[in-house]
Structure formats: structure tokens, C-alpha cells
Design an enzyme around this catalytic site. Sequence first.
Site, PDB file in Angstrom:
ATOM      1  N   GLN A  88       5.282 -11.606   6.791  1.00 35.50           N
ATOM      2  CA  GLN A  88       4.768 -10.579   5.437  1.00 35.50           C
ATOM      3  C   GLN A  88       5.332  -9.336   5.511  1.00 35.50           C
ATOM      4  O   GLN A  88       5.553  -8.655   6.626  1.00 35.50           O
ATOM      5  CB  GLN A  88       3.159 -10.980   5.590  1.00 35.50           C
ATOM      6  CG  GLN A  88       2.794 -10.356   6.940  1.00 35.50           C
ATOM      7  CD  GLN A  88       1.065 -10.571   6.815  1.00 35.50           C
ATOM      8  OE1 GLN A  88       0.398  -9.396   6.518  1.00 35.50           O
ATOM      9  NE2 GLN A  88       0.829 -11.432   6.918  1.00 35.50           N
ATOM     10  N   ARG A  92      -0.368  -1.940  -0.552  1.00 35.59           N
ATOM     11  CA  ARG A  92      -1.393  -1.755  -1.433  1.00 35.59           C
ATOM     12  C   ARG A  92      -1.095  -1.751  -2.938  1.00 35.59           C
ATOM     13  O   ARG A  92      -0.291  -0.843  -3.439  1.00 35.59           O
ATOM     14  CB  ARG A  92      -2.151  -0.908  -0.983  1.00 35.59           C
ATOM     15  CG  ARG A  92      -2.620  -0.847   0.687  1.00 35.59           C
ATOM     16  CD  ARG A  92      -3.085   0.729   1.051  1.00 35.59           C
ATOM     17  NE  ARG A  92      -3.532   0.596   2.416  1.00 35.59           N
ATOM     18  CZ  ARG A  92      -2.850   0.937   3.381  1.00 35.59           C
ATOM     19  NH1 ARG A  92      -1.510   1.393   3.273  1.00 35.59           N
ATOM     20  NH2 ARG A  92      -3.477   0.899   4.589  1.00 35.59           N
ATOM     21  N   GLU A 158       2.488  -9.632   0.988  1.00 33.71           N
ATOM     22  CA  GLU A 158       1.096  -9.535   0.761  1.00 33.71           C
ATOM     23  C   GLU A 158       0.837  -8.302  -0.077  1.00 33.71           C
ATOM     24  O   GLU A 158       0.889  -7.165   0.331  1.00 33.71           O
ATOM     25  CB  GLU A 158       0.588  -9.322   2.160  1.00 33.71           C
ATOM     26  CG  GLU A 158      -1.100  -8.892   2.325  1.00 33.71           C
ATOM     27  CD  GLU A 158      -1.549  -9.020   3.514  1.00 33.71           C
ATOM     28  OE1 GLU A 158      -2.769  -8.215   3.624  1.00 33.71           O
ATOM     29  OE2 GLU A 158      -0.804  -8.927   4.558  1.00 33.71           O
ATOM     30  N   ASN A 162      -7.943  -3.175  -2.919  1.00 32.53           N
ATOM     31  CA  ASN A 162      -9.283  -2.796  -2.349  1.00 32.53           C
ATOM     32  C   ASN A 162      -9.991  -2.540  -3.993  1.00 32.53           C
ATOM     33  O   ASN A 162      -9.734  -1.914  -4.918  1.00 32.53           O
ATOM     34  CB  ASN A 162      -9.147  -1.424  -1.913  1.00 32.53           C
ATOM     35  CG  ASN A 162      -8.427  -1.723  -0.394  1.00 32.53           C
ATOM     36  OD1 ASN A 162      -8.925  -2.073   0.512  1.00 32.53           O
ATOM     37  ND2 ASN A 162      -7.210  -0.909  -0.321  1.00 32.53           N
ATOM     38  N   HIS A 185      11.706   0.819   0.040  1.00 30.09           N
ATOM     39  CA  HIS A 185      11.514  -0.128  -0.987  1.00 30.09           C
ATOM     40  C   HIS A 185      11.549  -1.530  -0.517  1.00 30.09           C
ATOM     41  O   HIS A 185      11.683  -1.875   0.578  1.00 30.09           O
ATOM     42  CB  HIS A 185      12.627   0.198  -2.034  1.00 30.09           C
ATOM     43  CG  HIS A 185      14.085  -0.213  -1.170  1.00 30.09           C
ATOM     44  ND1 HIS A 185      14.843   0.568  -0.838  1.00 30.09           N
ATOM     45  CD2 HIS A 185      14.815  -1.318  -0.793  1.00 30.09           C
ATOM     46  CE1 HIS A 185      15.967   0.307  -0.168  1.00 30.09           C
ATOM     47  NE2 HIS A 185      15.789  -0.891  -0.232  1.00 30.09           N
ATOM     48  N   GLU A 231      14.695  -2.579  -5.535  1.00 32.35           N
ATOM     49  CA  GLU A 231      15.921  -2.585  -5.617  1.00 32.35           C
ATOM     50  C   GLU A 231      16.329  -3.963  -6.157  1.00 32.35           C
ATOM     51  O   GLU A 231      16.091  -4.869  -5.602  1.00 32.35           O
ATOM     52  CB  GLU A 231      16.718  -2.128  -4.268  1.00 32.35           C
ATOM     53  CG  GLU A 231      18.180  -2.243  -4.285  1.00 32.35           C
ATOM     54  CD  GLU A 231      18.767  -1.580  -3.240  1.00 32.35           C
ATOM     55  OE1 GLU A 231      19.937  -1.363  -2.882  1.00 32.35           O
ATOM     56  OE2 GLU A 231      18.123  -1.884  -2.001  1.00 32.35           O
TER      57      GLU A 231
END
Length: 410
Positions: A88, A92, A158, A162, A185, A231
Site C-alpha cells: 500500500q 489522506r 489507501e 478523517n 507524486h 504523473e
Amino acid sequence: MTMIAKRCLVIALPLIKLGRIHSFSSASSVAFLPSFHAKTSNKASKKTLFREQKKLANSSRALCNKLWASVGETAHNSLVPGRPTWQQTMLRISDPKKSIPFYTDIMGMTLIDILDFPQWNFKLFFLTTLPEGEKYTLTPGTQEAHDYMWSIEGTALELTFNYGTDSESFKGYHTGNQERDGFGHVAFNTDDVYAACEKLEAAGVTFKKKPDEGRMKGLAFAYDPDGYWVEIVKRGEPNKIKNYFNFSQTMLRIKDPSKSIPFYEALGMKLIRGKNYGDFSNYFLASASNVDESVGDYSSLSDDEAKAKLSMMFGPVLELTHNHGTENDEDFKHYNGNEEGRQGFGHIGFLVDDVYAACDRIREMGYGFKKEPDSGSMKGLAFAYDPDGYSVEIIKRGGIDFGDKKVSSE
């Protein structure tokens, strides 16, 4: 000439030839080095230019020789037990109602699982690129989806949400690419970058750089809904991979490749390509499931051969960018994405058969932990620090009971 010397020479060639070298700045905004074809007004200045180029080339060779030596040492002495595989990359996000459609409907990924933690006010979404035509029939959030996701051989993106960040009052995440930021990136490969960017623009996607902007033609950087750079990279051969897009890179800046590369090789990754661009170098590492075993020793390939192999990988590679000179500055450190006020990128993660045995080996290598396996509320998983201080999650293959709110499979 040995195979290693051949590869090192290829990496140093941009410095030996008097050709134009394209580069990103240390902050990774799209910038370019001056041409080595600079005009000189007299013989003395030409000699000075040549001496500087020769000095850079020698430095490049030394760095390369040191790197390949560490590669062999890592392979024999420092492997983390339990068959680690890169599973992974975590970012966020502020609003899943925007980010999930971007990565699924536009970039062609599949939402394979959701972990919801209302007790801690956050939710995790896991997406990956499945081969074109492969149907995913599991329901994200179910135990069956958990079992699948914690056993995949590939790599997922992932996305961490929040609770409450989807409100207008939230000011957004720090998406990287400012002074000393480590995260750069993510990337997706496609057959035709120009056609892909037209398709993205028609879907309302905006760009940091379009394919024909700047001097580095034929690649682009789009913005995702949070402003992370995405990209868009051309594959080496068209019509070989059926997917329009495939998740192909996570880029992190590193201080010293002679430390970072052995660390990730110990976690089961293989160095596929290294390229020196004058004031910075890129190193591309792949997890075992993404490596062409028929190649054997990738260091025996020419740079063109390594680049071709890299461009046709279905799964993503970890791109490590080294801005030359940072390894000599004791005080230099990249921001890792988890500092207060600079949160955006969170971590990368690896599956292993035995978290405790893996952490023991990482500890023996001299690296510490943000979270030990038995600390905190989630037992049996850990967060180690890599040489640059990035968080590296260590997760048991097959998963554990994370305490999330599961969805019924009925």
C-alpha cells in the site's frame, strides 16, 4: 567491461555527453537545468566547463559503484523474514465523494475494501488496478473483502478519510512538492499520454503540467481532487496492457541512496533502474510480484533496456529521488508527511508472514519504530521508520482483527 561497470557507465553518460539534461528542481516543481551546450567565449572557460563535467561524471560513477556494492550486500545479509511484499501507499483525502470517483471512474482503479472506525472517527478506502476484464465481486467492508485485501500480491492505494474534513471549514491537506517535502507524486501509465490528457481534461481534471508544456515533452502531471500530483507516463509498447491506465509509481525523495536502497531491498524489493540526471538521480524499485524473473540481474541491462522493462510493468514501482549533496549535509531532513501542519502523504506498507520476526530484523538493521507491534490499541501491526524517517507499516499477511465496523456479506 563488467556488467555492473556497463550499467554504471550508462547512468553516468548524461554527464559525459554534452547534451541537454532535463531535471526537476529539489522541490519537484517542473524546472529544467541549463544546457551543457552553454556558449563559451574563450578556451579557458571551455576548459573550466570540461573540468566541471568530468568532476560530476566521476562523482556519478563513485555513487553508482557504491550503490551496486550495497545491493549485493543487502541481498545476502539483511533480508527481512516472512516474504515482505509492498502492499500500500497511503494518502489522506478530504472528501471520499470526490476522490473515490476520481480514482475509480477516471483512473480506472477498483475499490476493493473499506475499513470504517467510527470509534476513532476515520475510514480507510483501498483501491487497486485489476487486469482489464477481471470482475471484482466482493463487497468492500466485509470480512471476505478484508481477507482478499490483506492477501494481495499487488499494491493498493489507501485513501484515509478523517471524519469532518469534507466540510467547507477544512483547509485541505499538504500535498507535497514544497521546500524539503519528501512525498512527490503517484503515477499512472497509459499508451498515449496526449490522448489520455485530453480525456482527463474533458472529465474536468486540471493540470500542473500538460504534455507539451516545458521542455520535457510527452509526460504530464494532473491534480487529483485534493491537489496531489498524478504523473501520466507513456508505456514503452502500445496495446500490450489492456487497461487504459494502470497505477505505476509512488515517488519519495531520499537523502542517501546508499542507505535507502538497501533498506527497501531488505523488504523484498529489487532495483530495476537507476538514472543520473546531473544534479539528481532516480531509482526505481519493484516488489517481487512485479518483477520479471526471466531477467535475473537487472544491473546487467543497459539503461534503455531497463527503462523499457520499467515502462511495461503492470504494478507500481517505488521511485526514490535523490537530490545530490543532501547525503553530505548532516542537518538535512525531508518532511515525511506526518508533521503537524504538513500532513498529506502518510506511509507505505508491507505484508509479511510474521510481524514480530520482521520487526526484530528491522530493529537489528538499526531502525526504530513509530509504533511497536504490541503498542497502541491495534496489536500485531507496526510502523517502522525508514532511513529518511518515512513511516513504513508492517502488516500480517491475511490481516488481523482491526476492530473496524464491518459490513454484512449477506
